[in-house]
Motif scaffolding. Structure first.
Motif, mmCIF file in Angstrom:
data_model
loop_
_atom_site.group_PDB
_atom_site.id
_atom_site.type_symbol
_atom_site.label_atom_id
_atom_site.label_comp_id
_atom_site.label_asym_id
_atom_site.label_seq_id
_atom_site.Cartn_x
_atom_site.Cartn_y
_atom_site.Cartn_z
ATOM 1 N N MET A 127 0.842 -1.174 0.000
ATOM 2 C CA MET A 127 0.000 0.000 0.000
ATOM 3 C C MET A 127 0.885 1.234 0.000
ATOM 4 N N GLU A 128 0.440 2.224 -0.750
ATOM 5 C CA GLU A 128 1.108 3.516 -0.751
ATOM 6 C C GLU A 128 0.040 4.594 -0.667
ATOM 7 N N TRP A 129 0.044 5.364 0.413
ATOM 8 C CA TRP A 129 -0.975 6.387 0.682
ATOM 9 C C TRP A 129 -0.269 7.730 0.758
ATOM 10 N N THR A 130 -0.557 8.644 -0.183
ATOM 11 C CA THR A 130 0.144 9.926 -0.239
ATOM 12 C C THR A 130 -0.806 11.082 0.018
ATOM 13 N N THR B 137 4.032 10.143 2.537
ATOM 14 C CA THR B 137 3.603 8.872 1.970
ATOM 15 C C THR B 137 3.711 7.815 3.047
ATOM 16 N N ARG C 183 2.908 3.674 4.200
ATOM 17 C CA ARG C 183 2.966 2.391 3.514
ATOM 18 C C ARG C 183 2.154 1.269 4.144
ATOM 19 N N PHE D 61 -7.384 6.625 -6.505
ATOM 20 C CA PHE D 61 -7.114 5.309 -5.941
ATOM 21 C C PHE D 61 -6.712 4.359 -7.060
ATOM 22 N N ILE D 62 -5.822 3.446 -6.761
ATOM 23 C CA ILE D 62 -5.589 2.289 -7.620
ATOM 24 C C ILE D 62 -6.060 1.083 -6.821
ATOM 25 N N VAL E 119 -4.466 -0.249 -3.357
ATOM 26 C CA VAL E 119 -3.017 -0.422 -3.279
ATOM 27 C C VAL E 119 -2.283 0.920 -3.357
ATOM 28 N N ARG E 120 -2.976 1.956 -3.848
ATOM 29 C CA ARG E 120 -2.374 3.281 -3.892
ATOM 30 C C ARG E 120 -3.466 4.336 -3.762
ATOM 31 N N ASN F 38 -8.123 2.246 -11.960
ATOM 32 C CA ASN F 38 -8.071 3.639 -11.518
ATOM 33 C C ASN F 38 -9.454 4.129 -11.120
ATOM 34 N N GLU G 113 -3.701 8.794 -3.740
ATOM 35 C CA GLU G 113 -3.049 10.094 -3.838
ATOM 36 C C GLU G 113 -4.103 11.177 -3.703
#
Length: 98
Positions: free
Chosen positions: A1-4, A14, A16, A75-76, A83-84, A49, A86
């Motif tokens: 996971m990547e959360w920005t 960011t 994780r 979001f992805i 998983v992501r 996306n 922004e």
């Protein structure tokens, strides 16, 4: 996971793991903003996306100033999991409330 969280936002960075997101974002928003909410208005999905147009509202506990600002979240999503993430937001309006 990547959360920005966007540069210029008070919680910029960011993160994780879900624990990092909870302790570095969600708990702080709850501590500093009375009635903090992200209201989803619409979304666009294209494969994995997802873009959500939203509005943040809150009252900053320290200043008593209200926040009411538009935001976009990208979001992805894979296999049903985020998983992501922004964030895009008018950081000046957020700073003015703080």
């Amino acid at each position: 996971m990547e959360w920005t969280e966007m540069a210029g936002f008070p919680l910029a960075g960011t993160f994780r793991t879900p624990v990092d997101v909870t302790s570095n974002v969600r708990e702080i928003l709850g501590r500093d903003g009375d009635g903090w909410a992200a209201h989803d208005h619409s979304s666009v999905v294209d494969g994995e996306n997802v873009v959500v147009l939203a509005r943040y509202t809150a009252t900053h506990r320290a200043t008593g100033k209200s926040l009411n600002v538009r935001a976009a979240h990208h979001f992805i999503v894979r296999g049903g999991l985020i998983v992501r993430f922004e964030q895009f937001v008018d950081t000046l309006k957020v700073a003015e409330a703080a």
